[in-house]
Design an enzyme around this catalytic site. Structure first.
Site, PDB file in Angstrom:
ATOM      1  N   CYS A  62       0.825  -1.294  -0.197  1.00 50.07           N
ATOM      2  CA  CYS A  62       0.058  -0.541   0.078  1.00 50.07           C
ATOM      3  C   CYS A  62       0.740   1.110   0.501  1.00 50.07           C
ATOM      4  O   CYS A  62       2.015   1.395   0.228  1.00 50.07           O
ATOM      5  CB  CYS A  62      -1.023   0.218   1.132  1.00 50.07           C
ATOM      6  SG  CYS A  62      -2.268  -1.043   1.507  1.00 50.07           S
ATOM      7  N   CYS A 357      -7.545   0.695 -16.777  1.00 44.53           N
ATOM      8  CA  CYS A 357      -7.342   1.060 -15.742  1.00 44.53           C
ATOM      9  C   CYS A 357      -5.723   1.764 -16.387  1.00 44.53           C
ATOM     10  O   CYS A 357      -4.661   1.927 -14.781  1.00 44.53           O
ATOM     11  CB  CYS A 357      -6.239  -0.707 -15.611  1.00 44.53           C
ATOM     12  SG  CYS A 357      -5.560  -1.210 -16.480  1.00 44.53           S
TER      13      CYS A 357
END
Length: 400
Positions: A62, A357
């Site tokens: 992350c 994307c």
């Protein structure tokens, strides 16, 4: 002391010296950077929060857990806004749709043997260091629950000094696991692996490209139609994100009787669209189309679906091949589909649903369609890669 001026599209902070890029900072913050590169936040942003995951500082999975959800949503939407503005486009934006925590249903992990057994996790940022993530806030509880099985697999599959890849996908009847390793699959090892799959309730276990055992077909639900993807096949990252994208595509193509689904994959859009329209699904990987075709044949009350294996980068569907379709759905990889978009722009297709994307290639392809006479009334950003720099975009194009 340095001031963070802004963030790049990858979430790195641009600092006032004009030279450095720093991770895990926010605009407006004042920071000190030690000689070893350690960043100390002197004046934090009001958008800074405590990371919800205890692995955030060590794991590289992350990038944005240190910011509020509202900040991340605005930042991601702004990336798409700026990409389109650079192409002279300024459509209406619908509110972003963000997948919740613990919703990632597919992950590519790494495994390594240890003196006491094995460890499974993600790598640290820009590092070969493997970090265990037993309390990961990205993955679904079902994927976290599969870690003991993945560790047991690592003991069997990994050499003392190497690593293996473990692609695990949540399925209704047990995890679907693909092992990537340089270790040979011998008959005795195959027996051990089959026993392990039964012990841990895996639905399917595949060794490199060779199936070991399928206890239960690892079917995925595509809008009410079931299909079994090939091992390691692409799936939308979360069911929440897939539902958002599918809903937008259904809205854009509403009323179309014949639809071309380009880069169709295993049927994310083609199978649910077949409830109301005939669909021609085109994809470069034959195994994915075989899964789509089986799903259609075993489905109920579906219109006709045809499939075609074709490299759409080298051989896009030409304008004359598209003349039979009322609408097209196109969901290309990150590189976009410049050649296919060009033939769509030159065709008679009236409606196009473009899913992407990559905001940069999305903006490029959107400009091509707009310049060819299409209107782009709205854009929907879908964040199913929570806390990462990645985002999905979907928009409808209608020929004026």
């Amino acid at each position: 002391m340095l001031t963070i001026e802004s963030l790049t599209h990858l979430g790195m902070g641009r600092v006032s010296d004009g030279q450095s890029l720093l991770p895990r900072v926010l605009p407006g913050e004042e920071v000190d950077v030690a000689q070893d590169g350690t960043v100390r936040i002197v004046t934090p942003s009001t958008d800074r929060v405590a990371a919800p995951c205890r692995h955030f500082k060590s794991c590289g999975g992350c990038a944005m857990q240190h910011a509020t959800d509202a900040f991340v949503a605005d930042w991601k939407q702004d990336i798409v806004v700026k990409a389109l503005a650079a192409r002279g486009l300024s459509p209406e934006f619908r509110p972003i749709k963000t997948s919740p925590a613990q919703s990632r249903r597919r992950a590519k992990l790494s495994g390594r043997r240890t003196k006491k057994g094995a460890m499974v996790g993600f790598h640290a940022r820009a590092s070969g260091t493997l970090v265990q993530v037993p309390e990961c806030q990205l993955l679904t509880p079902a994927l976290i629950a599969s870690f003991p099985a993945l560790e047991a697999l690592t003991v069997l599959a990994c050499s003392r000094k190497g690593e293996i890849d473990l692609t695990v996908t949540e399925a209704a009847l047990g995890p679907d696991v693909l092992v990537g390793t340089d270790k040979d699959l011998t008959p005795p090892l195959r027996v051990e692996l089959a026993a392990l799959a039964n012990q841990y309730g895996l639905s399917r276990l595949v060794w490199n490209e060779e199936p070991v055992v399928t206890i239960n077909p690892p079917a995925q639900d595509f809008g009410g139609v079931s299909a079994v993807p090939p091992p390691g096949a692409f799936l939308q990252a979360t069911t929440h994100g897939e539902t958002a994208l599918r809903g937008a595509v259904a809205e854009i193509t509403q009323g179309a009787a014949r639809i071309a689904d380009l880069f169709a994959g295993c049927g994310t859009f083609a199978l649910p669209l077949a409830k109301r329209a005939e669909v021609h699904a085109v994809e470069g990987e034959s195994a994915m189309l075989e899964a789509l075709d089986r799903g259609w044949r075993e489905g109920r009350e579906l219109r006709r679906v045809t499939t075609e294996t074709r490299d759409l980068f080298r051989r896009p569907l030409e304008a004359d091949e598209l003349r039979h379709f009322d609408a097209a759905v196109i969901d290309p990889p990150r590189a976009g589909a410049e050649a296919q978009i060009a033939t769509l722009a030159a065709s008679d297709v009236k409606v196009i649903a473009l899913v992407s994307c990559n905001p940069v290639t999305f903006a490029r392809d959107a400009q091509t369609l707009v310049e060819a006479g299409f209107a782009m009334p709205w854009v929907q950003v879908v964040d199913q890669f929570r806390w990462s720099p990645h985002t999905e975009v979907v928009a409808g194009f209608t020929r004026k």
